[in-house]
Design a protein around this motif. Structure first.
Motif, PDB file in Angstrom:
ATOM      1  N   ALA A 276       0.979  -1.194  -0.024  1.00  0.00           N
ATOM      2  CA  ALA A 276      -0.310   0.200  -0.100  1.00  0.00           C
ATOM      3  C   ALA A 276       0.713   1.490   0.229  1.00  0.00           C
ATOM      4  CB  ALA A 276      -0.794  -0.284   1.595  1.00  0.00           C
ATOM      5  N   MET A 277       1.984   1.303   0.742  1.00  0.00           N
ATOM      6  CA  MET A 277       2.628   2.348   1.148  1.00  0.00           C
ATOM      7  C   MET A 277       3.899   2.686  -0.532  1.00  0.00           C
ATOM      8  SD  MET A 277       4.997   1.795   4.384  1.00  0.00           S
ATOM      9  CE  MET A 277       3.978   1.670   6.132  1.00  0.00           C
ATOM     10  N   SER A 278       3.820   1.257  -1.387  1.00  0.00           N
ATOM     11  CA  SER A 278       4.201   1.723  -2.293  1.00  0.00           C
ATOM     12  C   SER A 278       3.159   1.855  -3.410  1.00  0.00           C
ATOM     13  CB  SER A 278       4.502  -0.209  -3.076  1.00  0.00           C
ATOM     14  OG  SER A 278       5.209  -0.463  -2.132  1.00  0.00           O
ATOM     15  N   VAL A 279       1.798   1.694  -3.027  1.00  0.00           N
ATOM     16  CA  VAL A 279       0.797   2.048  -4.082  1.00  0.00           C
ATOM     17  C   VAL A 279       1.053   3.753  -4.009  1.00  0.00           C
ATOM     18  CG1 VAL A 279      -1.417   2.622  -4.964  1.00  0.00           C
ATOM     19  CG2 VAL A 279      -0.305   0.361  -4.739  1.00  0.00           C
ATOM     20  N   ILE A 280       0.903   4.144  -2.677  1.00  0.00           N
ATOM     21  CA  ILE A 280       1.136   5.850  -2.656  1.00  0.00           C
ATOM     22  C   ILE A 280       2.677   6.630  -3.546  1.00  0.00           C
ATOM     23  CG2 ILE A 280       1.057   7.869  -0.741  1.00  0.00           C
ATOM     24  CD1 ILE A 280      -0.660   5.453   0.909  1.00  0.00           C
ATOM     25  N   PHE A 282       4.271   5.570  -5.929  1.00  0.00           N
ATOM     26  CA  PHE A 282       3.982   5.794  -7.035  1.00  0.00           C
ATOM     27  C   PHE A 282       2.692   6.787  -7.609  1.00  0.00           C
ATOM     28  CE2 PHE A 282       0.983   4.309 -11.098  1.00  0.00           C
ATOM     29  CZ  PHE A 282       2.251   4.105 -11.767  1.00  0.00           C
ATOM     30  N   ILE A 283       1.949   6.673  -6.994  1.00  0.00           N
ATOM     31  CA  ILE A 283       1.021   8.118  -7.219  1.00  0.00           C
ATOM     32  C   ILE A 283       1.687   9.578  -7.057  1.00  0.00           C
ATOM     33  CG2 ILE A 283      -1.140   9.407  -6.700  1.00  0.00           C
ATOM     34  CD1 ILE A 283      -2.201   6.107  -5.879  1.00  0.00           C
ATOM     35  N   LEU A 284       2.390   9.506  -5.990  1.00  0.00           N
ATOM     36  CA  LEU A 284       3.157  10.696  -5.945  1.00  0.00           C
ATOM     37  C   LEU A 284       4.395  10.950  -6.937  1.00  0.00           C
ATOM     38  CD1 LEU A 284       3.203  10.672  -1.662  1.00  0.00           C
ATOM     39  CD2 LEU A 284       2.066  11.967  -2.729  1.00  0.00           C
ATOM     40  N   PHE A 288       3.959  14.494  -9.060  1.00  0.00           N
ATOM     41  CA  PHE A 288       5.098  15.080  -9.603  1.00  0.00           C
ATOM     42  C   PHE A 288       5.278  15.641 -10.960  1.00  0.00           C
ATOM     43  CE2 PHE A 288       5.736  14.175  -5.008  1.00  0.00           C
ATOM     44  CZ  PHE A 288       5.216  15.013  -4.401  1.00  0.00           C
ATOM     45  N   SER A 289       5.298  14.041 -11.690  1.00  0.00           N
ATOM     46  CA  SER A 289       5.797  14.163 -13.064  1.00  0.00           C
ATOM     47  C   SER A 289       5.182  15.073 -13.898  1.00  0.00           C
ATOM     48  CB  SER A 289       5.804  12.651 -13.689  1.00  0.00           C
ATOM     49  OG  SER A 289       7.099  11.826 -12.938  1.00  0.00           O
ATOM     50  N   ALA A 290       3.642  14.427 -13.557  1.00  0.00           N
ATOM     51  CA  ALA A 290       2.496  15.009 -14.223  1.00  0.00           C
ATOM     52  C   ALA A 290       2.814  16.319 -14.355  1.00  0.00           C
ATOM     53  CB  ALA A 290       1.619  14.038 -14.561  1.00  0.00           C
ATOM     54  N   LEU A 291       2.563  17.276 -12.970  1.00  0.00           N
ATOM     55  CA  LEU A 291       2.710  18.540 -12.821  1.00  0.00           C
ATOM     56  C   LEU A 291       4.176  19.752 -13.125  1.00  0.00           C
ATOM     57  CD1 LEU A 291       1.110  20.876 -10.893  1.00  0.00           C
ATOM     58  CD2 LEU A 291       2.496  20.008  -9.724  1.00  0.00           C
ATOM     59  N   GLN A 292       4.527  18.590 -13.610  1.00  0.00           N
ATOM     60  CA  GLN A 292       5.743  19.561 -13.804  1.00  0.00           C
ATOM     61  C   GLN A 292       5.462  19.167 -15.344  1.00  0.00           C
ATOM     62  OE1 GLN A 292       9.392  17.058 -12.614  1.00  0.00           O
ATOM     63  NE2 GLN A 292      10.712  19.114 -12.930  1.00  0.00           N
TER      64      GLN A 292
END
Length: 301
Positions: A276-280, A282-284, A288-292
């Protein structure tokens, strides 16, 4: 349609099919490797994140409990914040070092290939070896730096037992090991800039600073976007170098998010929670990449 026309039509159809199928056959090996080692483990991790699983006993479905548990896990968020601070520091440093070296080695200078190889060489070393190498340099009792300080009559410095110095050692080792890789990307970007722009700038009497500011940097925007995105992803998934250099210490000062996930999954055997931590994470990183990418308008100049 005559018999000859039908024969030609069949021949062309077969050729067209071959042309359509051929590219997929070429990418099939990479697609299989990518699916086996990236797609399938990612989907499996997502599946684990909704279960209680220790790797030994049967899995038990627990819905969103793992994600709810993360919301109240203060250590997870403090570790994530520590990783964010590390990323904010190390990404600009790698960017500046890689671009600076690329600007020097993109010119026609003697032994240019040799110097490029020297700066690129650290990227070919595994992070574990890099960490161990720098540990011999920064080590408190056996490090080269402290040995030199002692020979000079100064007091040894706790490079790996002090919070400030341990983080500094991690940042120095990271920049040293990654700048060469991004140097190559910047050199490719610099070589793709048409020389006509520089010739026109020289005719107009532009100085080197203005040429860099108004020509080189804007035309390097797509390359810069790629470098920053890759640096950011590297920073958030950093683990082997820190594990070998500081072990996450002193205390938890250099324990970043991937190491914390590793400890949850393998030391505490809570694979569902770690997934679950890995999924979070991945989403973060994806966010960040999409925003940038959006803020930079897709790298458009």
């Amino acid at each position: 349609m005559s018999e000859a026309q039908r024969t030609n039509h069949k021949t062309l159809t077969k050729q067209n099919r071959k042309l359509v199928i051929a590219p997929y056959l070429f990418i099939l090996p990479n697609l299989l490797i990518f699916s086996t080692f990236i797609v399938f483990p990612s989907l499996l991790g997502l599946y684990y994140s909704f279960h209680v699983y220790d790797g030994l006993n049967p899995m038990k479905f627990n819905g969103l409990d793992n994600y709810l548990k993360i919301l109240t896990d203060q250590e997870f968020w403090s570790t994530l914040g520590r990783t964010g601070v590390y990323a904010v520091i190390v990404v600009p440093l790698i960017y500046a070092a890689a671009l600076g070296i690329a600007l020097l080695l993109a010119r026609e200078i003697r032994m240019r290939g040799f110097f490029r190889a020297i700066f690129y060489w650290p990227t070919m070393i595994s992070f574990i070896i890099v960490g161990l190498t720098w540990k011999w340099i920064f080590g408190d009792s056996f490090g080269i730096l402290n040995h030199l300080l002692t020979m000079a009559g100064a007091e040894p410095v706790g490079f790996l037992t002090s919070s400030f110095w341990a983080n500094t050692a991690v940042i120095v080792a990271t920049v040293w090991s990654r700048a060469g890789f991004f140097m190559v990307i910047f050199i490719a970007g610099l070589q793709a800039i048409p020389t006509d722009y520089y010739e026109a700038a020289r005719l107009d009497g532009a100085t080197g600073t203005k040429v860099f500011r108004y020509i080189t940097l804007p035309l390097l925007k797509p390359t810069s976007l790629l470098v920053v995105m890759l640096c950011l992803i590297d920073a958030f998934k950093a683990f082997p170098l820190m594990f070998a250099l500081t072990g996450g210490g002193p205390g938890k000062e250099t324990t970043f998010i991937v190491q914390y996930i590793y400890e949850i999954g393998f030391n505490r055997q809570e694979l569902g929670l770690a997934s679950a931590m890995s999924v979070i994470l991945f989403i973060l990183i994806g966010g960040f990449s999409a925003l940038q990418f959006r803020l930079s308008k897709g790298g458009a100049v």
